[in-house]
Design a protein around this motif. Structure first.
Motif, PDB file in Angstrom:
ATOM      1  N   GLY A  60       0.824  -1.204   0.000  1.00 20.97           N
ATOM      2  CA  GLY A  60       0.000   0.000   0.000  1.00 20.97           C
ATOM      3  C   GLY A  60       0.854   1.248   0.000  1.00 20.97           C
ATOM      4  O   GLY A  60       2.090   1.183  -0.043  1.00 20.97           O
ATOM      5  N   LEU A  80      -1.452  -3.299  -4.305  1.00 20.83           N
ATOM      6  CA  LEU A  80      -2.885  -3.404  -4.048  1.00 20.83           C
ATOM      7  C   LEU A  80      -3.683  -2.194  -4.526  1.00 20.83           C
ATOM      8  O   LEU A  80      -4.917  -2.220  -4.510  1.00 20.83           O
ATOM      9  CB  LEU A  80      -3.132  -3.627  -2.550  1.00 20.83           C
ATOM     10  N   HIS A  95      -2.250  -7.430   4.308  1.00 17.38           N
ATOM     11  CA  HIS A  95      -2.023  -6.695   3.071  1.00 17.38           C
ATOM     12  C   HIS A  95      -0.719  -7.150   2.406  1.00 17.38           C
ATOM     13  O   HIS A  95      -0.660  -7.280   1.176  1.00 17.38           O
ATOM     14  CB  HIS A  95      -1.962  -5.197   3.347  1.00 17.38           C
TER      15      HIS A  95
END
Length: 228
Positions: free
Chosen positions: A50, A162, A190
Motif C-alpha cells: 500500500g 494493491l 495486506h
C-alpha cells in the motif's frame, strides 16, 4: 518549472554515507546480491502493498548504494500516477517514461544525469490517462531491453501492488521484485495479499524489506527478509 523550484528530499545514503541507516541500505544491497545465485538480478522492481510504506525512499537510497560501488545504475520511475524521483533528485519531470511509451520521445532524450556519479534517472513524465496499458506495451519491453544493454543495474519504482494493476504488469518483466513493508503501520494481511498477487503473475520475489523497524542505536532502518 525550473530546477530551483523543485523540492529536494534528503538522500541519506548520499548525505551521510557513514550513518547506521546508510549502512542498513548497503546491507540490503548486499543481501540482494546474494539473491543473484540462480540468475543475474539486473532489473529489480521495488514496490509495496500500500501507500506510505517507504518504497520510493528505499529505491532512491538503494540506487545510490549501487552507484557508490561503481555500478552504472538507473532509477526508472514507473509510478505513472504519483511520481517522486524527480523531486528526490531535483530534476524536471516535463519529459520522461510516459513520453517514450507513447512514442513522443526517444529514450536517450529523457534520461537525466543526477548529481551522484554513475546514477541516472528516468523520470515518469506527465501522468498519462492509461498507465497500465503503457507499462504493459511492447514499447516497455523494448525500453527495458535497451536499459539492460546500457546499465549494470536497473531499479524500477512502481505504484503499490494493491492500489492498481501497474506493479503486476511490470513485475514479470523484471529479474526480481523487492517488496517494502512498513513494520509499524503495514498490515500483515495486506503484505500477504500483495505477495500472492505478485506470485500470481509469476514474479520472482527476491525478498521483503521491513521499513521502520526498531533498533537500539540506529533508529528506524531496514531489515531484509528472505522471501521464503
Amino acid at each position: 518549472m525550473s530546477r530551483s523550484d523543485l523540492k529536494l528530499r534528503p538522500v541519506v545514503a548520499e548525505a551521510n554515507p557513514t550513518s547506521p541507516i546508510s549502512e542498513a541500505y548497503r546491507t540490503l544491497r548486499t543481501n540482494l546480491q546474494y539473491a543473484e545465485t540462480d540468475r543475474p538480478l539486473q532489473l529489480l522492481m521495488v514496490t509495496s502493498a500500500g501507500p506510505e510504506e517507504g518504497k520510493s525512499t528505499t529505491i532512491m537510497n538503494l540506487a545510490v548504494t549501487y552507484a557508490q560501488m561503481e555500478r552504472r545504475t538507473i532509477l526508472v520511475d514507473a509510478d505513472l500516477r504519483k511520481p517522486t524521483s524527480h523531486y528526490n533528485f531535483g530534476l524536471s519531470n516535463r519529459t520522461g517514461l510516459s513520453h517514450v511509451l507513447s512514442g513522443q520521445a526517444d529514450l536517450s532524450e529523457v534520461i537525466k544525469e543526477t548529481r551522484i556519479k554513475g546514477l541516472d534517472v528516468l523520470p515518469s513524465g506527465p501522468v498519462p490517462p492509461n498507465p497500465s496499458e503503457l507499462l504493459g506495451s511492447s514499447r516497455m519491453e523494448e525500453l527495458l531491453g535497451k536499459l539492460r544493454e546500457q546499465y549494470d543495474m536497473v531499479l524500477i519504482d512502481t505504484p503499490p501492488v494493491l492500489a492498481v494493476a501497474d506493479a503486476q504488469v511490470v513485475a514479470n518483466k523484471c529479474d526480481g521484485v523487492l517488496l517494502v513493508v512498513n513494520a509499524r503501520t503495514g498490515k500483515k494481511q495486506h503484505a500477504i495479499k500483495a505477495k500472492n498477487a505478485l506470485q500470481f503473475v509469476q514474479a520472482r520475489i527476491v525478498g521483503i524489506a521491513l521499513n521502520q523497524t526498531a533498533h537500539r542505536e540506529a533508529g528506524p532502518y531496514y531489515e531484509y527478509v528472505d522471501r521464503t
